[in-house]
Design a protein around this motif. Structure first.
Motif, mmCIF file in Angstrom:
data_model
loop_
_atom_site.group_PDB
_atom_site.id
_atom_site.type_symbol
_atom_site.label_atom_id
_atom_site.label_comp_id
_atom_site.label_asym_id
_atom_site.label_seq_id
_atom_site.Cartn_x
_atom_site.Cartn_y
_atom_site.Cartn_z
ATOM 1 N N HIS A 202 0.851 -1.191 0.000
ATOM 2 C CA HIS A 202 0.000 0.000 0.000
ATOM 3 C C HIS A 202 0.885 1.237 0.000
ATOM 4 O O HIS A 202 1.111 1.865 1.032
ATOM 5 C CB HIS A 202 -0.947 -0.028 1.194
ATOM 6 C CG HIS A 202 -1.923 -1.162 1.156
ATOM 7 N ND1 HIS A 202 -3.006 -1.173 0.297
ATOM 8 C CD2 HIS A 202 -1.955 -2.337 1.828
ATOM 9 C CE1 HIS A 202 -3.681 -2.300 0.466
ATOM 10 N NE2 HIS A 202 -3.071 -3.029 1.384
ATOM 11 N N LEU A 246 -6.085 2.568 -0.264
ATOM 12 C CA LEU A 246 -6.616 2.665 1.096
ATOM 13 C C LEU A 246 -7.271 4.005 1.397
ATOM 14 O O LEU A 246 -7.761 4.199 2.519
ATOM 15 C CB LEU A 246 -5.496 2.412 2.114
ATOM 16 C CG LEU A 246 -4.904 1.005 2.104
ATOM 17 C CD1 LEU A 246 -3.866 0.867 3.216
ATOM 18 C CD2 LEU A 246 -5.982 -0.063 2.256
ATOM 19 N N VAL A 249 -10.727 4.204 3.313
ATOM 20 C CA VAL A 249 -10.954 2.807 3.673
ATOM 21 C C VAL A 249 -11.831 2.649 4.919
ATOM 22 O O VAL A 249 -12.511 1.633 5.075
ATOM 23 C CB VAL A 249 -9.594 2.077 3.862
ATOM 24 C CG1 VAL A 249 -8.856 2.586 5.098
ATOM 25 C CG2 VAL A 249 -9.776 0.567 3.894
ATOM 26 N N LEU A 306 -5.342 4.722 9.602
ATOM 27 C CA LEU A 306 -6.152 4.435 8.419
ATOM 28 C C LEU A 306 -7.398 5.314 8.379
ATOM 29 O O LEU A 306 -7.858 5.697 7.292
ATOM 30 C CB LEU A 306 -6.530 2.959 8.388
ATOM 31 C CG LEU A 306 -5.372 1.976 8.174
ATOM 32 C CD1 LEU A 306 -5.872 0.540 8.285
ATOM 33 C CD2 LEU A 306 -4.695 2.205 6.829
#
Length: 318
Positions: A202, A246, A249, A306
């Motif tokens: 990623h 991502l 996400v 994230l």
């Protein structure tokens, strides 16, 4: 006493405007491929029974993904894979979980004609658009001709290219705002690029290496989706799936091609020790051959990081 209903009504009005996009019946407002593509994206005219649109599965409030493990097509037909977000797809060399499309134009028509999704032939889709006064006028204005498979795909692809996002707390942080991330998210970022080694796959501004990997979610039994192998017929690709970006996400749960993980914490826990969750995963990448050794706090910190990848445009809707 203040009337609290006004702000609520204002928010709902803005939300409706965001969700329906350019849904005017005045063809003069459809002045570009992007605007035409947006109207088409939200219009059930492209499904066999006029029951669903692209946006039925790619829901704006969830970063253009869905909230179920697999989405339902016409007549409630169950899909085969989790619906991925369609944000940040410009420039991606492969699309769909198995990479079977190499352009947004090719990708755009596949759900329409897929029998378990919208189940409408492209021939019939084009006919419907040319028989519709609003669309026929719009295609003539924008493409200087009637609707066709080529300009239908061009319009849908043009709209999808407007769904790029680069205005998240993470972006604010890397652009100099030291207060944009919490202490936990900052620790999570360092774990992401360090101990957890997430950025091997990623990477880049959209957090994807644009490759295919098997993380061990294929065992040929209860987990039997072969992924990339279905396209290439190369046995070394068994269980390989496209590495998703991502960005946003936190809004696109459930996760993985089959939607088997309901939360980000479950995803990180899997990567921390895959064999503890899926035994005998085939062709699992060597980077996952041993546990990462993350403790509970470190897992929470990575999750916090994230969550900072959620663009501001979606924060306002959730």
């Amino acid at each position: 006493m203040k009337n609290n209903k006004i702000p609520v009504l204002l928010f709902l009005s803005l939300l409706i405007l965001f969700l329906v996009g350019f849904q005017s019946d005045d063809p003069r407002e459809l002045t570009s491929k992007e605007k035409l593509g947006e109207k088409l994206f939200f219009d059930p005219i492209l499904s066999k029974d006029h029951s669903i649109s692209c946006a039925s599965c790619h829901r704006p409030e969830f970063a253009f993904a869905d909230t179920s493990a697999v989405s339902l097509g016409v007549s409630g037909t169950k899909g085969e894979r989790n619906t991925p977000s369609v944000t940040n797809l410009s420039g991606r060399p492969n699309l769909f979980w198995d990479g079977r499309s190499a352009s947004l134009e090719h990708q755009a028509l596949q759900p329409i004609q897929n029998p378990i999704e919208m189940n409408l032939s492209i021939v019939e889709a084009v006919k419907r658009l040319n028989d519709n006064n609003i669309y026929s006028a719009a295609f003539q204005r924008i493409f200087k001709g009637p609707a066709s498979d080529k300009n239908l795909s061009a319009a849908l692809a043009a709209y999808q290219r407007t769904l790029e996002t680069a205005n998240s707390p993470y972006d604010h942080y890397i652009n100099g705002d030291d207060h944009a991330l919490s202490a936990a998210a900052i620790r999570g970022r360092m774990l992401f690029i360090g101990k957890a080694n997430c950025n091997t796959c990623h990477s880049g501004e959209d957090f994807t290496a644009d490759r295919f990997k098997s993380i061990g979610l294929y065992n040929g039994k209860d987990l039997n989706d072969p992924g990339r192998f279905a396209v290439t017929k190369d046995s070394t690709h068994l269980g390989d799936f496209k590495i998703p970006g991502l960005r946003n996400v936190a809004l696109t749960a459930p996760y993985m091609h089959n939607g088997m993980f309901k939360t980000l914490k479950e995803v990180i826990t899997y990567y921390n020790d895959p064999d503890a969750i899926v035994k005998n995963g085939k062709n699992r990448d060597l980077a996952l051959s041993k546990p990462l050794g993350l403790n509970d706090q470190e897992i929470l910190d990575i999750e916090a990081f994230l969550r900072t990848l959620t663009d501001d445009r979606f924060t306002k809707l959730n």
